[in-house]
Design a protein around this motif. Structure first.
Motif, PDB file in Angstrom:
ATOM      1  N   PHE A 361       1.060  -0.969  -0.197  1.00 45.94           N
ATOM      2  CA  PHE A 361      -0.392   0.037  -0.052  1.00 45.94           C
ATOM      3  C   PHE A 361       0.817   1.303   0.126  1.00 45.94           C
ATOM      4  CE2 PHE A 361      -2.316   3.122   2.176  1.00 45.94           C
ATOM      5  CZ  PHE A 361      -3.398   3.484   0.786  1.00 45.94           C
ATOM      6  N   THR A 362       2.179   1.515   1.053  1.00 47.21           N
ATOM      7  CA  THR A 362       2.325   2.145   1.054  1.00 47.21           C
ATOM      8  C   THR A 362       3.334   2.754  -0.176  1.00 47.21           C
ATOM      9  OG1 THR A 362       1.904   3.056   3.490  1.00 47.21           O
ATOM     10  CG2 THR A 362       4.239   3.445   2.425  1.00 47.21           C
ATOM     11  N   ASN A 363       4.225   1.700  -0.058  1.00 54.31           N
ATOM     12  CA  ASN A 363       5.665   1.896  -1.126  1.00 54.31           C
ATOM     13  C   ASN A 363       4.804   2.249  -2.329  1.00 54.31           C
ATOM     14  OD1 ASN A 363       6.955   1.790   0.781  1.00 54.31           O
ATOM     15  ND2 ASN A 363       8.210  -0.252   0.321  1.00 54.31           N
ATOM     16  N   THR A 364       3.555   1.499  -3.170  1.00 53.24           N
ATOM     17  CA  THR A 364       2.786   1.887  -4.236  1.00 53.24           C
ATOM     18  C   THR A 364       2.514   3.285  -3.956  1.00 53.24           C
ATOM     19  OG1 THR A 364       2.243  -0.343  -4.466  1.00 53.24           O
ATOM     20  CG2 THR A 364       0.763   1.343  -5.631  1.00 53.24           C
ATOM     21  N   PHE A 365       1.810   3.685  -3.332  1.00 54.73           N
ATOM     22  CA  PHE A 365       1.109   4.780  -4.029  1.00 54.73           C
ATOM     23  C   PHE A 365       2.498   6.367  -3.959  1.00 54.73           C
ATOM     24  CE2 PHE A 365      -3.189   3.402  -2.227  1.00 54.73           C
ATOM     25  CZ  PHE A 365      -3.416   4.260  -3.339  1.00 54.73           C
ATOM     26  N   ARG A 366       4.168   5.582  -3.103  1.00 49.21           N
ATOM     27  CA  ARG A 366       5.079   6.809  -3.261  1.00 49.21           C
ATOM     28  C   ARG A 366       5.468   6.770  -4.494  1.00 49.21           C
ATOM     29  NH1 ARG A 366       6.898  10.990  -0.192  1.00 49.21           N
ATOM     30  NH2 ARG A 366       9.869  10.750  -0.702  1.00 49.21           N
ATOM     31  N   ALA A 367       6.018   5.434  -4.825  1.00 46.69           N
ATOM     32  CA  ALA A 367       5.913   4.729  -6.034  1.00 46.69           C
ATOM     33  C   ALA A 367       5.768   5.719  -6.875  1.00 46.69           C
ATOM     34  CB  ALA A 367       6.689   3.532  -6.288  1.00 46.69           C
ATOM     35  N   LEU A 368       4.040   5.746  -7.107  1.00 48.76           N
ATOM     36  CA  LEU A 368       3.066   6.907  -8.221  1.00 48.76           C
ATOM     37  C   LEU A 368       4.016   8.295  -8.095  1.00 48.76           C
ATOM     38  CD1 LEU A 368      -0.497   5.858  -7.693  1.00 48.76           C
ATOM     39  CD2 LEU A 368       0.526   5.183  -9.764  1.00 48.76           C
ATOM     40  N   GLY A 369       3.998   8.888  -7.642  1.00 44.46           N
ATOM     41  CA  GLY A 369       5.002   9.957  -7.917  1.00 44.46           C
ATOM     42  C   GLY A 369       6.907   9.801  -7.539  1.00 44.46           C
ATOM     43  N   ARG A 370       7.098   9.528  -7.390  1.00 40.84           N
ATOM     44  CA  ARG A 370       8.480   8.764  -8.536  1.00 40.84           C
ATOM     45  C   ARG A 370       8.736   8.702  -9.865  1.00 40.84           C
ATOM     46  NH1 ARG A 370       9.199   5.269  -3.700  1.00 40.84           N
ATOM     47  NH2 ARG A 370       9.674   4.308  -5.732  1.00 40.84           N
ATOM     48  N   GLY A 371       6.881   8.086 -10.405  1.00 44.55           N
ATOM     49  CA  GLY A 371       6.996   7.837 -11.551  1.00 44.55           C
ATOM     50  C   GLY A 371       7.653   5.803 -12.232  1.00 44.55           C
ATOM     51  N   ASP A 372       7.979   5.397 -11.053  1.00 43.46           N
ATOM     52  CA  ASP A 372       7.986   4.385 -11.436  1.00 43.46           C
ATOM     53  C   ASP A 372       7.374   2.772 -10.558  1.00 43.46           C
ATOM     54  OD1 ASP A 372       8.758   4.555  -8.896  1.00 43.46           O
ATOM     55  OD2 ASP A 372      11.224   4.323  -9.207  1.00 43.46           O
ATOM     56  N   ALA A 373       6.287   2.919 -10.213  1.00 47.48           N
ATOM     57  CA  ALA A 373       5.253   2.298 -10.321  1.00 47.48           C
ATOM     58  C   ALA A 373       4.602   1.153 -11.166  1.00 47.48           C
ATOM     59  CB  ALA A 373       3.947   2.932  -9.754  1.00 47.48           C
ATOM     60  N   ARG A 374       5.388   0.794 -11.625  1.00 51.15           N
ATOM     61  CA  ARG A 374       4.985  -0.323 -12.414  1.00 51.15           C
ATOM     62  C   ARG A 374       5.611  -1.436 -12.221  1.00 51.15           C
ATOM     63  NH1 ARG A 374       6.761  -2.647 -17.351  1.00 51.15           N
ATOM     64  NH2 ARG A 374       4.776  -3.847 -18.791  1.00 51.15           N
ATOM     65  N   ASP A 375       6.871  -2.095 -11.243  1.00 47.51           N
ATOM     66  CA  ASP A 375       7.228  -2.736 -10.607  1.00 47.51           C
ATOM     67  C   ASP A 375       6.471  -3.256  -9.370  1.00 47.51           C
ATOM     68  OD1 ASP A 375       9.032  -2.680 -12.348  1.00 47.51           O
ATOM     69  OD2 ASP A 375      11.110  -1.796 -11.285  1.00 47.51           O
ATOM     70  N   GLN A 376       5.735  -2.790  -8.761  1.00 49.97           N
ATOM     71  CA  GLN A 376       4.889  -3.103  -7.913  1.00 49.97           C
ATOM     72  C   GLN A 376       3.875  -4.043  -8.328  1.00 49.97           C
ATOM     73  OE1 GLN A 376       5.341  -1.730  -4.540  1.00 49.97           O
ATOM     74  NE2 GLN A 376       7.057  -0.507  -4.981  1.00 49.97           N
ATOM     75  N   PHE A 377       3.560  -4.127  -9.521  1.00 51.16           N
ATOM     76  CA  PHE A 377       2.648  -4.966  -9.888  1.00 51.16           C
ATOM     77  C   PHE A 377       2.205  -6.198 -10.309  1.00 51.16           C
ATOM     78  CE2 PHE A 377       0.731  -0.470  -9.268  1.00 51.16           C
ATOM     79  CZ  PHE A 377      -0.290  -0.596  -8.792  1.00 51.16           C
TER      80      PHE A 377
END
Length: 471
Positions: A361-377
């Motif tokens: 939960f926390t790292n996915t939303f944080r990664a959206l702001g950095r532009g690298d959320a794809r790796d969370q899925f």
């Protein structure tokens, strides 16, 4: 050592005697200070050096008026006609440097008439958990009680096994709960109920006109509070009416937890066997709690039928307040500063992907702001399709979405496995991780390399499956 001064100015102690029991704390064997929150002490106007004897309950400071507060409550939906502070004492109140009245309470200070055969003590683990998590919540900007001090007692308490004991000093805007009103209404103590109402209005809502207005204001604060919990993946764990403060602060950090993997049905509390207080259920529960407050306030109005109708409308309207507060918080988490009703579907799609892929939960939303959320899925093609729709929506925003996301999505939370590691070390006399966590969590939106290990989700063998009350 400079003698400490606490500028007590006690108002709750002047309410009808039936609302509390006056008594002193039970001394402990060998108090030693674990932590002292110097910035909070300065806010409260406390001067001088902390004395472990005071914060263990062995010495009563000048001006204190120690008392155990009475309340009742619904526990997991079941009515308990008398609860109260079974292991806590309100030392008194101070008016802080901003003019706000604050309670100072000892937790783990010994038995009271409300202990119900309990020992009135607290184990070290729950004391440190509440210290860390409540201060982390404050740093996140979420209304909460605070931790002023933690003291080892030098004694053991008996739970499933012998454990080192401790005492926590908690600071709150007040400890007035839904259950405080419930106990007086149930006993038909109308005079005391009126006094409590007047005290609550004067303390928290000075512009309130009548009990219906009070209910409306409390529901507004609680809707905002629960939306904030949901926005950081927080699960209170025991949202009984006796753990619901009229001030709108988070209170009583028993079996609480922050989610790692997103799961709307997540439950950590060992005593929540049916998921009544699961993550996604918290919005429904707070409406139920406000309905119980409404029932307790009815005797204060002369026209019962009209009062019930007016209060029913307030409670029924709380769903809209919760949805609006949730939408505002979660839109900000994905970079949208000006929410629209249709944004709820976009957020819902993202969270379905997170649930299906067990994303953090926390790292996915944080990664959206950095532009690298794809790796969370795990289903990256599905995320790519969502991301395309999301970026199209962001084109309609006039601000910097990434900057917004990095200011509302924390880089670090009190991870359950780190809390458990901290407790295990502290039980062996090592407070290093406790102090390290407090320092890192004080700046939750920063991400220094030195704290990378504290931000990491648990490995499979580190996962915490259940959290426990401190009693």
């Amino acid at each position: 050592m400079t003698q400490q001064h606490i500028p007590f100015d006690n108002s709750y102690a002047r309410l009808p005697e039936g609302l509390f029991h006056r008594q002193s704390a039970t001394p402990v064997k060998a108090p030693s200070l674990i932590a002292w929150n110097a910035p909070l002490a300065a806010e409260l106007g406390i001067t001088g050096d902390p004395d472990p004897m005071v914060y263990a309950g062995n010495a009563t400071p000048e001006g204190a008026a120690p008392l155990a507060q009475l309340y009742a409550g619904h526990q997991f939906g079941q009515w308990n006609p008398q609860l109260g502070d079974g292991r806590a004492l309100l030392l008194g109140e101070v008016v802080d440097r901003d003019g706000h009245r604050r309670d100072i309470q000892l937790k783990g200070s010994g038995p009271t008439p409300y202990s119900r055969m309990g020992d009135g003590r607290a184990a070290l683990g729950p004391v440190l958990r509440e210290y860390v998590v409540s201060e982390a919540m404050h740093a996140l900007g979420i209304p909460t009680t605070r931790a002023l001090a933690a003291v080892r007692s030098g004694e053991e308490v008996i739970r499933e096994r012998p454990l080192p004991g401790a005492v926590l000093t908690r600071v709150a805007s007040s400890h007035i709960r839904v259950g405080t009103f419930q106990v007086l209404a149930a006993r038909q103590q109308d005079e005391a109920l009126s006094a409590l109402y007047a005290h609550t209005v004067d303390r928290h809502y000075p512009d309130v006109k009548d009990p219906v207005d009070l209910l409306a204001r409390v529901t507004e604060r609680q809707a905002e509070l629960v939306a904030q919990w949901l926005s950081v993946g927080f699960i209170h764990g025991v949202m009984n009416t006796d753990n619901c403060a009229l001030s709108g602060e988070t209170i009583d950090y028993g079996p609480c937890a922050f989610m790692d993997q997103y799961n709307p049905e997540m439950v950590f509390s060992s005593i929540d066997r049916r998921g009544r207080y699961a993550y996604a259920a918290q919005a429904d529960v707070i409406v139920w709690n406000m309905a119980q407050l409404a029932t307790a306030l009815v005797p204060l109005l002369p026209d019962t039928d009209a009062a019930i109708k007016a209060m029913t409308e307030v409670v029924h309207g709380m769903g809209d307040l919760l949805r609006a507060a949730w939408l505002k918080r979660f839109c900000a988490k994905i970079g949208i500063a000006e929410p629209r009703a249709e944004d709820a579907a976009l957020i819902g799609e993202l969270m379905q992907l997170m649930d299906a892929g067990q994303a953090d939960f926390t790292n996915t939303f944080r990664a959206l702001g950095r532009g690298d959320a794809r790796d969370q899925f795990t289903d990256r093609a599905a995320f790519d399709a969502w991301e395309s729709r999301w970026k199209t929506r962001l084109e309609q925003e006039t601000h910097d979405p990434a900057a917004l996301m990095l200011t509302v999505n924390p880089a670090i939370i009190p991870r359950n496995h780190r809390i458990e590691q901290m407790i295990a070390a502290a039980e062996q006399g090592d407070d290093t991780l406790f102090h390290r966590l407090n320092a890192a969590l004080a700046n939750p939106f920063d991400a220094p390399d030195a704290d990378e290990d504290l931000r990491r989700p648990p490995l499979p063998d580190e996962r915490v499956r259940a959290t426990f009350c401190g009693t």
